[in-house]
Design a protein around this motif. Sequence first.
Motif: not given
Length: 812
Positions: A633-643, A656-671
């Motif tokens: 399925l197309p699209g990036n991954f997003v996590e809101c609240g990464t800690c 990294k190990h299963y995606s058949r297309r380039p995608r990334v994870l956006y990690a949002f947090d105040t940190f």
Amino acid sequence: MQIIIITAADANYFELVRGTILSVRQKPEGANVAIGFFDLGCTPEHLQWLETQVNIIQKPDLHFDFPGKNEAPHYLKGLLARPFLRRYFPNFDIYLWIDADAWVQNWKAVKLLVKGAAKRGLAVVPELDRNYYLAYGKLPWYWQFVYRDYQTVFGEEVAKQLHSYPTINAGVFALHKDAPHWELWAEYLGQGLQQHVSLMTDQIALNRLVYGTELFDKTEILPAWCNWSCNFGLPVWDKQQACFVEPYLPHESIGILHLTGHKHDSVKLAITDGDTVNMSIRYQPIQTPKNQQVTQKDMTLPEKSEIANNTLLPAGDYISPGLKIILPDAYFPNMIVGDTQTCPWPYLRREIQHNWYVDRRASSVGFLSRDEAHILYNTALQFRGKKALEIGCWLGWSACHLALAGVALDVVDPLLERDEIRQSVIDSIQGALKASGVQTTVELIPGYSPQRVEAFASQFNRKWSLIFIDGEHEGDGPLNDAIACEKLAEKDAIILFHDLAAPAVAKGLDYLKQRGWNTIIYQTMQIMGAAWRGNVEPVQHQPDPNISWQLPAHLQGYDVSGMPSIKELPKQELPTLQQRNLQTIIQSDQLSLKTAPEDFQNICSTVRPYTLLSESRLFSLYCLAKQICVADLPGNFVECGTCKGGSAALLAFVIKHYSRRPRVLYAFDTFEGMPAPTEIDRHRGIPANLTAFGEGTLKAPISENLDKICELLQVRHLVVPVKGLFVETLPKYQSVIGSIAFLHADGDWYESTMDIFNTLYDSVIPNGFIQVDDYNHWEGCKQALHDFERMKGESFALHIIDETGVWFQKLK
């Protein structure tokens, strides 16, 4: 008659309120109108700007005593002070309030609001109209939520009496100074606050006084175009009038747009001619860039104003995640999206569905695509203040991006002999540099490469740290450029190529690779490439995940940025997760964890010190993410609240190990710890700040947590951390993220969860997955999900993971 327009904001809403204010000031009728402002926590820089635009700035107080008063969020003061506007802004006849997320498109709405208040006392707009979806079979469903609101604040009797009346939106209203509504609004609001404190309490009190007393006859009910609630129905774009209009005939132009719910920075809108367009429905300030004449050789410009620097991209554009963005389009007034069919060049990749920009004066010759220009710009940023060379600038689009990065730029192109081209290049670069405040030099050198390059280098003893080759595309031209540039490059240098789709251009990169330079390919519309040596690194790039990329035969053997390197490709196919087993695995925790694959067990033990999620919720993340990758399925991954980053690292591991297309994870947090909760944020009735997870807890510096676990799993290149409050960061990154295949919402608080869904839900693809952490732990999180569900008019089929988490699949 003295009129004042009043609004309010804190630092988080400043960009929105800036649009509100400018939408008034930039109209002839609003140039001299009085504007009042409630400062709910703006920065000194914000206040400095406000002082140039508004007449009165006040800090409101809390005028009521109520349970939890000391824990109430600061911005609540702006809502609760509205029955007392006359105290803060005395000596006006009409008080017109406009929320920070609303703006004036047509002054006719202001005139009608003022007229209504002068006639009856109060002028308001109900959230019911023929253009809103509520009018078509949704009212009984909607009334149950209105009933609950009235019941919570004023009790059963008032709820039964008033829940079926059209809800009046309190975000835009006008009140006469002598209207009887002021005192009764304050009285009802004070009563309601004793029972329930929320962002809606003051609106519920206003509705009660209008519908539940004789003051209905002293209230003017205005049409929806005076306060258009976008969450109940998006407007339509009228290209002829260049404005937003009502969806149905006669397409009345909208006076005030109110971005209720989602703060639409980019949305697909219908056009009155039947087509669609992706555009922002926020206010777009009027900008008039000015070009100043400069010398035709060096352009050294003083610091000045600002250039448009945002992430709202035109439809058809893509920019890789993680790249800094600059949009100098205003300084290329002849740039348009071209028709690829008009270009005879055989190596134009017409199948890549990105905008192909051209100059209307020569529409068969293309510019760098948006993504390519930003690879160039971000590469140049690391060479700020150093010498850079460009071979082939055409009309200056690429040269402008190089110059904006602050390099001392030399440009060689035979077309610079032509006065009209040379002047066009100067005007564009000069205008952009002046607006950005970047101080640098640009020297335009007419002539053919490599001869003119070698002569110039010899004359001025020049070497370059960054070289961009985009000149001759046929025969031995690119190879000869590469041979000459290798000799003239500094020890620490990067040489970039454009149009590697052409075999002749690739010969230049091949030569440098054979000479021992490191190389990488960028999958872009026309394919870029980098060769580097010494103590420098090329920028990281993620190809557009919505495109099925192919690499020409002459480039096979090169590593592609954002894709596994040739030596890292798995030797055997990894196991897949069958769709029919997905729900069973996730719903049956004991079974799922017992039968979990070995790679999950290993990864779980690795990330455990970096996450508070239960093993069941981690396994749910793993299964859902893996299913998306296997199904491609197309699209990036997003996590809101990464800690600390454990769950983010797990998701990146799956990519990294299963995606058949380039995608990334956006990690949002105040940190930097949890933001302040509100009254509704409770666990089993206990206020959040009285638990172990209140404001300021869970601080997790990126370098000590997310970076470490990602490096341990070798997935750091797949994670894009974004630091800050969701309300600030999510709108800025929404268009950069693009389509979302998987959204992990771990915001805990009501407002954080609403920010996540208001901003990102529409970007989740059909059949994409959303997992919500803490749904059954924090009351605010749970209510936010259902409030959003009500606002969207949808029903989420929630699947329970454990005592806390849920997930669901977006169906449309």
